[in-house]
Design an enzyme around this catalytic site. Structure first.
Site, PDB file in Angstrom:
ATOM      1  N   GLU A  40       0.815  -1.217   0.000  1.00 52.88           N
ATOM      2  CA  GLU A  40       0.000   0.000   0.000  1.00 52.88           C
ATOM      3  C   GLU A  40       0.851   1.270   0.000  1.00 52.88           C
ATOM      4  O   GLU A  40       0.514   2.255  -0.627  1.00 52.88           O
ATOM      5  CB  GLU A  40      -0.963   0.008   1.195  1.00 52.88           C
ATOM      6  N   TYR A 123      -6.437   6.546   4.120  1.00 53.17           N
ATOM      7  CA  TYR A 123      -6.662   5.515   3.086  1.00 53.17           C
ATOM      8  C   TYR A 123      -5.874   4.244   3.416  1.00 53.17           C
ATOM      9  O   TYR A 123      -6.424   3.131   3.411  1.00 53.17           O
ATOM     10  CB  TYR A 123      -6.243   6.044   1.697  1.00 53.17           C
ATOM     11  N   ASP A 141      -9.346   6.270  -2.358  1.00 55.29           N
ATOM     12  CA  ASP A 141      -8.213   6.828  -3.108  1.00 55.29           C
ATOM     13  C   ASP A 141      -8.773   7.421  -4.404  1.00 55.29           C
ATOM     14  O   ASP A 141      -9.991   7.511  -4.576  1.00 55.29           O
ATOM     15  CB  ASP A 141      -7.147   5.744  -3.373  1.00 55.29           C
TER      16      ASP A 141
END
Ligand code: SF4
Length: 374
Positions: A40, A123, A141
Site C-alpha cells: 500500500e 486511506y 483513493d
C-alpha cells in the site's frame, strides 16, 4: 430506483464481478499485514506494474518487519531508488521501528492506531484494516473517488473538503457487512481497469445499470476537476567535482524533500546569477570548498509534484578547502564505479547514466588525465 436499492445492487454486482475479474497481484496472495502495508505504501502515487518488482525485491531482502527495522536507512533508500517520493521509504523505516518497539512486531489492528504511524494516512489505514484484518473499514483513493462520483453523480470536486468528507461517509455506507476486504479491492480494481479517468469502459461495467453518470451521459465529465495553478520552474546547477579520480557526493539532510538521498552538490539558481556562479556559491555554502566549473555534462528536466526543474550538470575541479557537512548530512569522495552503491534521486540518476556512458571506455585515472584543465 431508491438509493438503498442501488447500493444493494452495487454490492452484489461488484462482488460478483470481482470474483471473476480480480487482478492477480503478488500482495493479494497473502494476508500478512506487513506485506500488505508495504504494498500500500509503494502503491501511493505509483503504478501497479512499477511497484511489483520493487515489492518483490523488498520482501526478498526484508521478509519481516524486524528485518526492515534492523537495516540501515541507506539500504532501504537504495532499494527504493527509482520509485520516487522518498519520504515514503523514510516513513516506512520509522513506522517499522515503532511497530517493533511499541507493538512487539505486530501491526496494530485499529485504523486510529494504524493512522498514527508515520506514512499511514486514512486511506492506507483503511486498506490494511480491511484487507489484512477483515474489518469493515472504508478506503478512498483516486480510483474509488472516481467510481463513487460517477455512480452517485456527485457534481462537486472531490478535492473540496466538504465533498471529500461526504465521499468518506459514502465509502463507509456502501460496504456490505463483513465483506470490506473484497468489496474495497473490487472498487479499486474497477477504478483502475474499467472506470478509468478517460474513456471508461461502461459497456463492460458491472455498475452500468445503476450508474447515474452513465444515465446522464456525464461519465467523461465526472469527477469535477479542480484547476491547479501552474507549477513553478527552477534552474538548478549540480557539480561533478573531481579530485584525484574521485567524485564528491553529499547526502541530503534527513528531513524534507529527498531526505537521506545522495546527490551531486549544487542548488537553485538565484535571479541575476549565472549557472556557474550559482554552482560555486552552492558548493561553498553546502561543503565549504572552492571549485572551478568546467564543461557542461548534460541537462536534465524533471517534474516533482509541486514544481519543475531544469538541472544543469557541470564537471568541476576541486580547488581548495576541506569539505565540511555544512548544509548536508554527510559527504564522500568516491570512485565512478562506486556511485552505484548510493541511492540518488531520479534527476541525478540521469546525470549518472550520462557520466557512465561518457567514461565507459576510460578508467578513472584516464579521466583525470584527459581533463587536465578541470
Ligand atoms: S458505468 Fe461507466 S462511469 Fe459508471 S461506474 Fe461503470 S465505468 Fe464508471
Amino acid at each position: 430506483m431508491k438509493r438503498d436499492e442501488r447500493i444493494q445492487i452495487m454490492q452484489k454486482n461488484l462482488l460478483a464481478w470481482y470474483r471473476v475479474h480480480r487482478r492477480d497481484l503478488p500482495w493479494r496472495r497473502t494476508r500478512d499485514p506487513y506485506a500488505i502495508w508495504l504494498s500500500e505504501i509503494m502503491l501511493q502515487q505509483t503504478q501497479v506494474a512499477t511497484v511489483i518488482p520493487y515489492y518483490e525485491r523488498f520482501l526478498k531482502e526484508f521478509s519481516t518487519v524486524q528485518a526492515l527495522t534492523n537495516s540501515p536507512l541507506d539500504r532501504v533508500l537504495k532499494l527504493w531508488q527509482g520509485l520516487g517520493y522518498y519520504s515514503r521509504a523514510r516513513n516506512l523505516h520509522r513506522a517499522a521501528q515503532i511497530v517493533v518497539s511499541e507493538y512487539h512486531g505486530k501491526f496494530p489492528q485499529t485504523t486510529a492506531v494504524l493512522n498514527s504511524l508515520p506514512g499511514i494516512g486514512r486511506y492506507t489505514a483503511g486498506a490494511i484494516a480491511s484487507i489484512a484484518f477483515d474489518l469493515d473499514e472504508p478506503v478512498l483513493d483516486g480510483n474509488v473517488e472516481r467510481v463513487l462520483c460517477r455512480v452517485f453523480r456527485i457534481k462537486m470536486s472531490p478535492k473540496e473538503t466538504a465533498t471529500h468528507k461526504k465521499l468518506w461517509t459514502l465509502a463507509r455506507t456502501i460496504i456490505p457487512t463483513g465483506k470490506a476486504c473484497f468489496f474495497n479491492q473490487a472498487l479499486m480494481d474497477l477504478g483502475a481497469t474499467i472506470c478509468t479517468p478517460r474513456r471508461p469502459a461502461c459497456e463492460r461495467c458491472p455498475l452500468r445499470d445503476i450508474c447515474q453518470a452513465l444515465k446522464n451521459n456525464e461519465q467523461n465529465d465526472l469527477p469535477i476537476k479542480k484547476r491547479r495553478p501552474p507549477s513553478p520552474h527552477y534552474d538548478v546547477a549540480a557539480g561533478i567535482i573531481w579530485k584525484n579520480n574521485r567524485i564528491l557526493i553529499d547526502q541530503r539532510k534527513p528531513q524534507g524533500l529527498l531526505g537521506g538521498l545522495w546527490e551531486f552538490p549544487g542548488g537553485k539558481r538565484e535571479p541575476h546569477e549565472t549557472l556557474e556562479e550559482c554552482l560555486i556559491r552552492e558548493v561553498r555554502e553546502e561543503l565549504a570548498i572552492e571549485i572551478e566549473v568546467g564543461e557542461k555534462l548534460t541537462v536534465v528536466k524533471h517534474a516533482y509534484t509541486h514544481f519543475r526543474i531544469t538541472l544543469h550538470a557541470f564537471e568541476c575541479r576541486y580547488r581548495t578547502g576541506r569539505p565540511q557537512a555544512v548544509q548536508c548530512a554527510d559527504f564522500k569522495w568516491v570512485k565512478l564505479a562506486e556511485l552505484e552503491n548510493f541511492a540518488f534521486p531520479k534527476a541525478n540518476e540521469k546525470i549518472l547514466s550520462v557520466l557512465r556512458q561518457k567514461y565507459a571506455t576510460q578508467s578513472a585515472p584516464a579521466i583525470a588525465a584527459t581533463h587536465p584543465e578541470l
